[in-house]
Design a protein around this motif. Structure first.
Motif, PDB file in Angstrom:
ATOM      1  N   LEU A 109       0.839  -1.200   0.000  1.00 20.66           N
ATOM      2  CA  LEU A 109       0.000   0.000   0.000  1.00 20.66           C
ATOM      3  C   LEU A 109       0.872   1.247   0.000  1.00 20.66           C
ATOM      4  N   ARG A 110       1.926   1.252   0.829  1.00 19.61           N
ATOM      5  CA  ARG A 110       2.789   2.430   0.911  1.00 19.61           C
ATOM      6  C   ARG A 110       3.464   2.694  -0.423  1.00 19.61           C
ATOM      7  N   ASN A 113       0.544   4.036  -2.726  1.00 21.34           N
ATOM      8  CA  ASN A 113      -0.080   5.302  -2.371  1.00 21.34           C
ATOM      9  C   ASN A 113       0.275   5.637  -0.926  1.00 21.34           C
ATOM     10  N   SER A 115       0.216   8.275   0.849  1.00 20.15           N
ATOM     11  CA  SER A 115      -0.647   9.110   1.686  1.00 20.15           C
ATOM     12  C   SER A 115      -1.827   8.307   2.246  1.00 20.15           C
ATOM     13  N   ARG A 116      -2.186   7.229   1.567  1.00 23.00           N
ATOM     14  CA  ARG A 116      -3.283   6.411   2.075  1.00 23.00           C
ATOM     15  C   ARG A 116      -2.864   5.624   3.317  1.00 23.00           C
ATOM     16  N   TYR A 117      -1.561   5.432   3.473  1.00 22.04           N
ATOM     17  CA  TYR A 117      -1.097   4.572   4.558  1.00 22.04           C
ATOM     18  C   TYR A 117      -1.564   5.078   5.912  1.00 22.04           C
ATOM     19  N   ALA A 119      -4.079   6.974   6.698  1.00 20.69           N
ATOM     20  CA  ALA A 119      -5.526   6.796   6.859  1.00 20.69           C
ATOM     21  C   ALA A 119      -5.856   5.329   7.128  1.00 20.69           C
ATOM     22  N   ALA A 120      -5.152   4.424   6.419  1.00 20.50           N
ATOM     23  CA  ALA A 120      -5.408   2.998   6.607  1.00 20.50           C
ATOM     24  C   ALA A 120      -4.987   2.568   8.014  1.00 20.50           C
ATOM     25  N   ASN A 158      -4.282  -3.150   4.096  1.00 24.19           N
ATOM     26  CA  ASN A 158      -4.224  -2.963   2.641  1.00 24.19           C
ATOM     27  C   ASN A 158      -5.606  -2.781   2.025  1.00 24.19           C
ATOM     28  N   GLU A 159      -6.610  -2.651   2.881  1.00 25.69           N
ATOM     29  CA  GLU A 159      -7.991  -2.429   2.444  1.00 25.69           C
ATOM     30  C   GLU A 159      -8.429  -3.484   1.426  1.00 25.69           C
TER      31      GLU A 159
END
Ligand SMILES: Nc1ncnc2c1ncn2[C@@H]1O[C@H](COP(=O)(O)OP(=O)(O)O)[C@@H](O)[C@H]1O
Ligand SMILES: [Mg+2]
Length: 269
Positions: A109-110, A113, A115-117, A119-120, A158-159
């Motif tokens: 995930l990192r 993306n 920046s999503r990390y 939030a996740a 990792n959603e």
């Protein structure tokens, strides 16, 4: 497209050297449902899960995820596509902290993306407050139940659309097993599709919509839990009176609703 099963396993075989362990395993997992795989020790449950995750090669047959053939895809790419794996034995890194374990879980995930990390990570901490409280604690010093939460959280970071959970209750106390049950129910409510392997049949059946019974590397029975009876379990697993013994428990309640309605309720929740 949304009517196709999220996961389709078509007649897969796998083995080690000259030994064939899976002799043609087939089953399907509808979106938003929980599939259970049950079988005696050595039946091939974990090898099946590893083929789905891509860590053991599939020799023949195919695995379709969201309509895409992932049979030859690397484990990392499967994770990026939305498949998460909670391996047998939890496999958390005991000398790393809770947060370091989660960071490792999130490495694809990192990379995709960054920046999503954050939030996740916050999402996992919201779902498992115990992990936020213990984010700097070494994973090996936590209880079995907390490590189980960490192993599930590490897959969820990792959603994923699908998580493969192999014997999460193994080695847990009855109280910790109840907590795990609540955690997995909660995960299911968010619409994540799940394949669950469990030795604790009563616990497993209380969670799943569909049961697949495995014997020596093949699926010998598939059907909704609501239609499962003690005779079928006795025939294929050599165990008696699981359902009778569970009468009045969560499993009895679980057999009441029709699986389809339940799966739909979950998706819209
Ligand atoms: N890495 C391996 N090398 C050789 N044989 C293996 C390996 N992993 C599993 N097996 C064999 O495959 C069979 C199925 O194992 P497994 O899927 O782990 O069973 P279970 O249903 O208990 O999870 C067993 O006979 C086991 O000994
Ligand atoms: Mg196993």
């Amino acid at each position: 497209m949304t009517d196709t099963p999220l996961l389709e396993v078509h007649d897969i075989t796998a083995g080690f050297g000259a030994v064939t362990v899976l002799h043609g395993v087939s089953f399907e997992v509808p979106r938003g449902s929980i599939a259970g795989i049950f079988g005696l020790n050595g039946a091939g449950k974990s090898v099946t899960m590893k083929c789905l995750a891509g860590v053991v090669p599939t020799r023949s047959g195919s695995v379709l995820f969201d309509g895409e053939d992932v049979t030859r895809m690397s484990p990392e790419r499967r994770v990026a596509r939305g498949m998460g794996h909670v391996p047998q034995g939890r496999q958390v890194f005991p000398d790393l902290t809770v947060e370091e374990n989660l960071r490792l879980g999130a490495y694809t995930l990192r990379r995709r993306n960054r920046s999503r990390y954050q939030a996740a990570l916050d999402g996992v901490f919201d779902r498992f407050p115990v992990l936020r409280d213990r984010r700097t604690q070494k994973a090996g010093t936590m209880s079995g139940g907390q490590q189980a939460s960490l192993a599930v959280g590490r897959a969820l970071i990792n959603e994923p659309q699908l998580i493969l959970v192999d014997e999460p209750s193994a080695g847990l106390s009855p109280v910790a097993t109840l907590e795990l049950d609540a955690v997995l129910q909660e995960v299911a409510k968010t619409g994540v599709t799940m394949v669950l392997v469990e030795q604790n049949i009563a616990f497993g059946l209380s969670l799943v919509d569909t049961a697949h019974l495995m014997q020596t590397g093949t699926v010998v029975h598939s059907g909704p839990v609501a239609e499962l009876d003690d005779q079928t379990l006795a025939t294929h697993l050599g165990i008696g009176r699981v359902l009778q013994a569970a009468a009045g428990s969560a499993l009895a309640a679980r057999q009441a609703p029709r699986p389809k309605e339940k799966a739909r309720a979950r998706r819209t929740a």
